[in-house]
Design an enzyme around this catalytic site. Structure first.
Site, PDB file in Angstrom:
ATOM      1  N   CYS A 100      89.889  20.802 -33.384  1.00 57.95           N
ATOM      2  CA  CYS A 100      89.449  19.504 -32.881  1.00 57.95           C
ATOM      3  C   CYS A 100      88.219  19.689 -31.982  1.00 57.95           C
ATOM      4  CB  CYS A 100      90.566  18.841 -32.092  1.00 57.95           C
ATOM      5  SG  CYS A 100      89.966  17.444 -31.164  1.00 57.95           S
ATOM      6  N   HIS A 160      89.513  18.507 -28.383  1.00 54.58           N
ATOM      7  CA  HIS A 160      90.630  19.207 -27.724  1.00 54.58           C
ATOM      8  C   HIS A 160      90.707  20.694 -28.066  1.00 54.58           C
ATOM      9  CE1 HIS A 160      91.749  14.916 -27.680  1.00 54.58           C
ATOM     10  NE2 HIS A 160      92.130  15.210 -26.457  1.00 54.58           N
ATOM     11  N   HIS A 200      95.291   9.992 -14.058  1.00 54.77           N
ATOM     12  CA  HIS A 200      94.462  10.880 -13.242  1.00 54.77           C
ATOM     13  C   HIS A 200      93.100  10.240 -12.997  1.00 54.77           C
ATOM     14  CE1 HIS A 200      92.106  12.093 -16.726  1.00 54.77           C
ATOM     15  NE2 HIS A 200      93.176  12.556 -17.354  1.00 54.77           N
ATOM     16  N   CYS A 253      93.857  13.187 -30.417  1.00 59.51           N
ATOM     17  CA  CYS A 253      92.908  12.098 -30.677  1.00 59.51           C
ATOM     18  C   CYS A 253      93.552  10.998 -31.509  1.00 59.51           C
ATOM     19  CB  CYS A 253      91.707  12.570 -31.489  1.00 59.51           C
ATOM     20  SG  CYS A 253      90.752  13.855 -30.771  1.00 59.51           S
ATOM     21  N   LYS A 312      86.485  21.382 -17.135  1.00 58.51           N
ATOM     22  CA  LYS A 312      87.083  20.247 -17.824  1.00 58.51           C
ATOM     23  C   LYS A 312      88.424  19.915 -17.159  1.00 58.51           C
ATOM     24  CE  LYS A 312      88.093  18.750 -22.482  1.00 58.51           C
ATOM     25  NZ  LYS A 312      89.454  18.355 -22.597  1.00 58.51           N
ATOM     26  N   HIS A 346      91.237   8.253 -15.735  1.00 56.33           N
ATOM     27  CA  HIS A 346      91.708   6.885 -15.988  1.00 56.33           C
ATOM     28  C   HIS A 346      91.299   5.966 -14.834  1.00 56.33           C
ATOM     29  CE1 HIS A 346      94.994   9.537 -17.796  1.00 56.33           C
ATOM     30  NE2 HIS A 346      94.239   9.142 -18.808  1.00 56.33           N
ATOM     31  N   CYS A 395      94.243  15.524 -35.644  1.00 50.67           N
ATOM     32  CA  CYS A 395      94.465  15.943 -34.251  1.00 50.67           C
ATOM     33  C   CYS A 395      95.361  14.901 -33.598  1.00 50.67           C
ATOM     34  CB  CYS A 395      93.145  16.036 -33.486  1.00 50.67           C
ATOM     35  SG  CYS A 395      93.422  16.266 -31.707  1.00 50.67           S
TER      36      CYS A 395
HETATM   37  N1  MSP Z   1      94.470   4.996 -25.828  1.00 52.17           N
HETATM   38  C1  MSP Z   1      93.119   5.347 -26.038  1.00 52.17           C
HETATM   39  C2  MSP Z   1      92.194   4.181 -25.773  1.00 52.17           C
HETATM   40  C3  MSP Z   1      92.448   2.969 -26.606  1.00 52.17           C
HETATM   41  S1  MSP Z   1      91.398   1.661 -26.178  1.00 52.17           S
HETATM   42  C4  MSP Z   1      91.652   0.488 -27.332  1.00 52.17           C
HETATM   43  C5  MSP Z   1      92.734   6.509 -25.117  1.00 52.17           C
HETATM   44  N2  MSP Z   1      93.500   6.699 -24.051  1.00 52.17           N
HETATM   45  S2  MSP Z   1      93.335   7.876 -22.974  1.00 52.17           S
HETATM   46  O1  MSP Z   1      94.378   7.668 -22.020  1.00 52.17           O
HETATM   47  O2  MSP Z   1      93.306   9.125 -23.629  1.00 52.17           O
HETATM   48  O3  MSP Z   1      91.929   7.733 -22.323  1.00 52.17           O
HETATM   49  C6  MSP Z   1      91.532   6.546 -21.772  1.00 52.17           C
HETATM   50  C7  MSP Z   1      90.196   6.607 -21.100  1.00 52.17           C
HETATM   51  O4  MSP Z   1      90.186   7.565 -20.054  1.00 52.17           O
HETATM   52  C8  MSP Z   1      89.066   6.957 -22.031  1.00 52.17           C
HETATM   53  O5  MSP Z   1      88.019   6.018 -21.861  1.00 52.17           O
HETATM   54  C9  MSP Z   1      88.604   8.298 -21.556  1.00 52.17           C
HETATM   55  O6  MSP Z   1      87.237   8.458 -21.716  1.00 52.17           O
HETATM   56  C10 MSP Z   1      88.968   8.226 -20.089  1.00 52.17           C
HETATM   57  N3  MSP Z   1      89.042   9.554 -19.535  1.00 52.17           N
HETATM   58  C11 MSP Z   1      90.001  10.511 -19.736  1.00 52.17           C
HETATM   59  N4  MSP Z   1      89.616  11.638 -19.092  1.00 52.17           N
HETATM   60  C12 MSP Z   1      88.417  11.448 -18.485  1.00 52.17           C
HETATM   61  C13 MSP Z   1      87.596  12.198 -17.626  1.00 52.17           C
HETATM   62  N5  MSP Z   1      87.861  13.433 -17.324  1.00 52.17           N
HETATM   63  N6  MSP Z   1      86.512  11.577 -17.091  1.00 52.17           N
HETATM   64  C14 MSP Z   1      86.220  10.262 -17.333  1.00 52.17           C
HETATM   65  N7  MSP Z   1      86.962   9.530 -18.139  1.00 52.17           N
HETATM   66  C15 MSP Z   1      87.976  10.132 -18.858  1.00 52.17           C
HETATM   67  O7  MSP Z   1      91.758   7.162 -25.374  1.00 52.17           O
END
Ligand code: MSP
Length: 485
Positions: A145, A148, A20, A131, A296, A23, A128
């Site tokens: 959490c 979350h 999304h 996380c 959120k 990412h 959690c």
């Molecule tokens: N797998 C771990 C990261 C391991 S790095 C060695 C992880 N993955 S994640 O898929 O949950 O999130 C990845 C990234 O997406 C994180 O940096 C997180 O901050 C970012 N985002 C997820 N949702 C977000 C928003 N709503 N806004 C901005 N970035 C966000 O964590």
């Protein structure tokens, strides 16, 4: 002569659903910075990938009645496609299920153990799964959490521990000496304060599930997913398989991460590297979070926008532009479709698009005549360079756009379309030469549009070309760059 290197990474994403906007944001930021550094002439390595092990993935797979591997295999193409559609040029897409990575994690564990930093203990804590982390009662007062808001699960298991506590002093002194490491600066105090309060050793193995990399010295244990995931930054540039490449690119110049995962990157990761005798990365830059219409991002509440939906609003370049134009890189931002369309119409179409079409159509009629470009003196190139160096992406964009404003004012003032205007061809040359510079500078942000301009005016996108006088002599009226919505 060998070029200076630049190594940039994104977090590796959990492939438990399609990507999304959150990412896409980090990956786009990395792409913009990587393209900028490429433009400056550096040899850039840009790593991204997926974090495929752990309980969270195991559970998600089970819910779908699939094996974890089959489950992630089906989701990976949605990441690869999304990045392709967004015009992201990474050097490598790493999956933590690759054999090469498994070997790196095990080798890292062996090094840390050899250093005497691993011991067997019992872990009891509140977990959690989202996380993939334990919380203490202090961190999660109501046993929910903090990120979350789900009730935490009480777990007890035999576990290997990493002596994180041992590295408290070394971390603090590293932060002190390397101011850039905790970026942006306004986020650094939180980390420093928490580390100053003392560190607990970190449980780095699990026996309660099996989807992960076995601990090399006790195969009943599975490596904790964060220990596994962080090592991707080493695997990506050949820590075990390509020593020459590793030597060239390590330490990473910047790990881009969301603010929710700064702790892992700013504390656990450098401590792991200290223990293994590897130099830490130069900078961890933690960006803010996007909300969706001020709420959120949440799939269950329909407050989510995936990559296809993002692109469908106004195209790839407008999406790339919107995400970095206004929200300061580092701060939280709110996504709204209305604002994206407004930026597309008022800035990309009205300012950049109109400038290009007015100048090219006038130049088709009146021709251009090479003279010294005085207009370009209003371009604050040094300032743009400094902002990009400091990762103030929004400010760099803003400075480029103020030059576009200057060009629009110039054309408005000189009116090269009016019959009584003298030196039309010279004015138009200055404008064309300025558009060349603008297109080059905007290439990291809106590559498709920049390449269109470059093809039309027939110049090459390179940093030297910003200052080199435009060489073409006949200009044709161009097609519209941005259709208004
Ligand atoms: N797998 C771990 C990261 C391991 S790095 C060695 C992880 N993955 S994640 O898929 O949950 O999130 C990845 C990234 O997406 C994180 O940096 C997180 O901050 C970012 N985002 C997820 N949702 C977000 C928003 N709503 N806004 C901005 N970035 C966000 O964590």
């Amino acid at each position: 002569m060998s070029r200076e290197k630049f190594y940039i990474t994104t977090p590796i994403y959990y492939p438990n659903d399609i990507p999304h906007i959150g990412h896409a944001y980090t990956t786009l930021a990395a792409d913009i910075i990587a393209r900028w550094q490429t433009l400056l002439g550096k040899e850039v390595f840009f790593l991204t990938g997926t974090d495929e092990h752990g309980k969270k993935i195991e559970l998600a797979a089970r819910q779908k009645g699939k094996s974890p591997k089959a489950f992630v295999d089906e989701l990976i193409p949605s990441f690869v496609d999304a990045w392709k559609k967004l015009n992201i040029r990474y050097s490598r897409f790493l999956r933590t299920t690759e054999k090469e990575h498994e070997a790196v994690v095990q080798s890292l564990l062996n090094s840390v153990r050899k250093k005497g930093d691993i011991y067997l203990g019992t872990y009891e804590g509140y977990y959690c799964t989202d996380c993939e982390a334990y919380y203490t009662e202090k961190d999660a007062p109501e046993l929910k959490c903090p990120i979350h808001h789900k009730t935490l699960e009480k777990l007890q298991e035999k576990s290997y521990f990493f002596k994180l506590s041992k590295y408290q002093k070394q971390l603090l002194s590293y932060y002190k000496k390397n101011k850039l490491f905790l970026s942006p600066e306004f986020r650094s105090n939180e980390i420093i304060n928490r580390v100053s309060e003392g560190l607990q050793d970190l449980s780095i193995s699990r026996t309660s599930f099996s989807w992960g990399i076995p601990i090399p010295f006790d195969e009943k244990h599975i490596t904790y997913v964060w220990f596994d995931a962080l090592a991707n930054y080493l695997t990506g540039i050949g820590y075990l398989n390509d020593k020459k490449k590793f030597k060239k690119f390590w330490p990473a110049d910047v790990h881009l991460v969301g603010k929710d995962i700064s702790w892992f990157h700013c504390v656990i990761w450098p401590a792991m590297l200290f223990s293994a005798g590897i130099e830490p990365p130069r900078q961890i830059f933690s960006h803010g979070w996007w909300t969706f219409d001020k709420e959120k991002i949440s799939k269950s509440r329909g407050k989510v926008i995936n990559v296809d939906e993002l692109i469908a609003i106004a195209g790839v370049d407008s999406a790339r532009y919107f995400l970095f134009r206004e929200t300061p890189f580092g701060q939280d931002g709110d996504f709204s479709e209305k604002e994206l369309i407004e930026k597309h119409n008022n800035e990309l179409a009205n300012k950049l698009g109109n400038l290009f079409s007015r100048v090219t159509s006038s130049a088709e009629k009146n021709g251009i005549k090479k003279i010294e470009n005085k207009l370009i003196k209003k371009l604050a190139l040094k300032e743009i360079e400094k902002k990009m160096e400091d990762l103030e992406i929004d400010k760099a964009l803003s400075t480029i756009f103020s030059f576009i404003d200057k060009c629009n004012e110039y054309i408005q003032e000189k009116k090269p379309w009016e019959s009584e205007t003298t030196d039309k061809d010279k004015i138009l040359y200055e404008l064309i030469d300025s558009i060349k510079a603008i297109a080059i500078l905007l290439w990291p942000f809106i590559p498709e549009t920049s390449e269109k301009i470059a093809r039309h005016l027939d110049f090459e996108i390179s940093y030297e070309n910003i200052k080199k006088a435009y060489q073409g002599n006949t200009i044709k009226k161009a097609d519209i760059l941005f259709k208004k919505i």
